[in-house]
Structure formats: C-alpha cells, structure tokens
Design a protein around this motif. Structure first.
Motif, PDB file in Angstrom:
ATOM      1  N   LEU A   1     -84.589 -17.035 -43.738  1.00  0.00           N
ATOM      2  CA  LEU A   1     -84.161 -16.842 -42.357  1.00  0.00           C
ATOM      3  C   LEU A   1     -82.716 -17.299 -42.155  1.00  0.00           C
ATOM      4  CD1 LEU A   1     -87.505 -17.825 -40.676  1.00  0.00           C
ATOM      5  CD2 LEU A   1     -86.457 -15.555 -40.662  1.00  0.00           C
ATOM      6  N   GLN A   2     -82.319 -18.371 -42.834  1.00  0.00           N
ATOM      7  CA  GLN A   2     -80.918 -18.806 -42.773  1.00  0.00           C
ATOM      8  C   GLN A   2     -79.994 -17.687 -43.255  1.00  0.00           C
ATOM      9  OE1 GLN A   2     -81.416 -22.268 -45.249  1.00  0.00           O
ATOM     10  NE2 GLN A   2     -81.073 -23.667 -43.536  1.00  0.00           N
TER      11      GLN A   2
ATOM     12  N   PHE B   1     -81.955 -27.187 -39.821  1.00  0.00           N
ATOM     13  CA  PHE B   1     -81.769 -26.085 -40.764  1.00  0.00           C
ATOM     14  C   PHE B   1     -80.596 -25.177 -40.408  1.00  0.00           C
ATOM     15  CE2 PHE B   1     -86.369 -27.147 -40.795  1.00  0.00           C
ATOM     16  CZ  PHE B   1     -86.398 -27.737 -42.039  1.00  0.00           C
ATOM     17  N   ASN B   2     -79.883 -25.490 -39.332  1.00  0.00           N
ATOM     18  CA  ASN B   2     -78.673 -24.784 -38.952  1.00  0.00           C
ATOM     19  C   ASN B   2     -78.861 -23.267 -38.864  1.00  0.00           C
ATOM     20  OD1 ASN B   2     -75.983 -24.683 -38.172  1.00  0.00           O
ATOM     21  ND2 ASN B   2     -75.270 -24.353 -40.261  1.00  0.00           N
ATOM     22  N   MET B   3     -79.831 -22.867 -38.037  1.00  0.00           N
ATOM     23  CA  MET B   3     -80.075 -21.433 -37.911  1.00  0.00           C
ATOM     24  C   MET B   3     -80.583 -21.023 -36.534  1.00  0.00           C
ATOM     25  SD  MET B   3     -83.548 -21.045 -40.084  1.00  0.00           S
ATOM     26  CE  MET B   3     -84.916 -22.130 -39.793  1.00  0.00           C
TER      27      MET B   3
ATOM     28  N   THR C   1     -80.741 -13.143 -34.585  1.00  0.00           N
ATOM     29  CA  THR C   1     -80.527 -14.407 -33.885  1.00  0.00           C
ATOM     30  C   THR C   1     -81.903 -15.029 -33.783  1.00  0.00           C
ATOM     31  OG1 THR C   1     -78.657 -13.551 -32.626  1.00  0.00           O
ATOM     32  CG2 THR C   1     -79.769 -15.503 -31.742  1.00  0.00           C
ATOM     33  N   ARG C   2     -81.986 -16.264 -34.187  1.00  0.00           N
ATOM     34  CA  ARG C   2     -83.279 -16.950 -34.222  1.00  0.00           C
ATOM     35  C   ARG C   2     -83.335 -17.952 -33.083  1.00  0.00           C
ATOM     36  NH1 ARG C   2     -85.405 -19.580 -39.009  1.00  0.00           N
ATOM     37  NH2 ARG C   2     -87.439 -20.313 -38.457  1.00  0.00           N
ATOM     38  N   TYR C   3     -84.319 -17.780 -32.188  1.00  0.00           N
ATOM     39  CA  TYR C   3     -84.451 -18.642 -31.023  1.00  0.00           C
ATOM     40  C   TYR C   3     -85.533 -19.704 -31.185  1.00  0.00           C
ATOM     41  CZ  TYR C   3     -81.675 -15.023 -28.784  1.00  0.00           C
ATOM     42  OH  TYR C   3     -80.684 -14.138 -28.466  1.00  0.00           O
ATOM     43  N   GLY C   4     -86.555 -19.401 -31.935  1.00  0.00           N
ATOM     44  CA  GLY C   4     -87.633 -20.364 -32.092  1.00  0.00           C
ATOM     45  C   GLY C   4     -88.489 -20.020 -33.290  1.00  0.00           C
ATOM     46  N   PHE C   5     -89.191 -21.054 -33.803  1.00  0.00           N
ATOM     47  CA  PHE C   5     -90.072 -20.818 -34.945  1.00  0.00           C
ATOM     48  C   PHE C   5     -91.042 -21.983 -35.111  1.00  0.00           C
ATOM     49  CE2 PHE C   5     -87.143 -23.742 -36.834  1.00  0.00           C
ATOM     50  CZ  PHE C   5     -87.820 -24.365 -37.873  1.00  0.00           C
TER      51      PHE C   5
END
Length: 169
Positions: A33-34, A161-163, A43-47
């Motif tokens: 994902l990174q 994780f900087n993403m 664009t990653r908002y949540g996981f």
C-alpha cells in the motif's frame, strides 16, 4: 472498482484462516500500500489489518498499468505470501482445488462499496477503527493501541507507516 471514487474495501483470507496474525505478512500488505501511495495511484484514508481480513478506505486515482490497483495488490500479496509460507512450511494450508491456481490466499470477489457521503465515510472509518476492540477479537482495549490500524493517526496524528491522508485534508 471505478477510478476517481472512494471505496470501503474488504478482502478476506480464504476459509477465514488467521493468516494475517503473522506480522511479517501484515508488513507485506503495508509495504504494498505504501508503494501505491508513493506512486500516487491511491490516497489511503483508513485501514485495519485483522487476523483474517483487511478493511481499507481508499480513493483510486488511476490503474497500475493495465491492471486495477486492487488486482495488482492481490497478485503481489499472493506472491509474497507464497514465498513466506514456503519457508514456514504452511503453504499446504492454502492449496487450491481450482484449475487456474495452485494456492488461494483470499476469498474471491472482495467487497468494494463506493462511499457516497461524508456520513457514510465516517461510519465506515469508525467501523474500521473499532474492529480490533470488538468482543470477537479483543486485540486491544482502545482502538489507537492497535498498531495495524489508522486509529492512532486520527486520534494522535501519528502515521507510523507514512501512507495516510486525513479525509478532511
């Protein structure tokens, strides 16, 4: 999944096995994902990465070459899982009876729900963050304690994780 939409996405491990209890395999998902975030494909908002499934809130900007991001993610992760399980002698747990594959790590047809409003988005984000504290799991006491989630990012602003991108940014 269509481009230029935000989705609540869920992928589940085949037969609900707890494959993702292994932190090495969680990091395979994180690093994948990174990569997609760095390439500006998503664009990653949540996981949250749970022992037998993952939930993502992501916006898909473009495909990864000729493949969708979800297809690329699934293929790469399956390859990495296979390599890891080959060394741990657990690969046989994921033998497939299908003609088109030797192993199957996730259930086919992951869930992908387009997010149509901010209230639905917030509801899904809360669901994701509360997953580890549900009575069924009891992985932690408070959502922000669970390392494999975006809960700490939304509470404390820490993105280990900087993403992640805050959905209100």
């Amino acid at each position: 999944m269509e481009l230029a939409l935000c989705y609540f996405y869920t992928a589940t491990i085949n037969n609900f096995q707890h494959l993702l209890a292994d932190d090495i395999l969680k990091m395979v998902i994180i690093s994948s994902l990174q990569y997609f975030v760095q390439k500006k494909l998503i664009t990653r908002y949540g996981f949250v990465i749970m022992p037998n499934h993952i939930h993502l809130l992501w916006y898909i900007h473009q495909q990864n070459g000729k493949e969708s991001v979800a297809e690329s993610l699934a293929k790469y992760i399956a390859h990495q899982f296979r390599k890891h399980l080959l060394h741990t002698h657990k690969l046989e747990l994921f033998q497939s009876d299908k003609d088109d594959r030797q192993h199957q790590f996730r259930k086919r047809d992951p869930l992908a729900i387009p997010i149509s409003s901010e209230s639905i988005f917030i509801s899904k984000l809360e669901y994701i963050h509360n997953n580890p504290i549900r009575p069924h799991w009891k992985l932690c006491t408070y959502p922000e304690e669970y390392r494999w989630s975006s809960a700490r990012f939304y509470l404390e602003g820490k993105d280990e994780f900087n993403m992640l991108t805050h959905f209100r940014a």
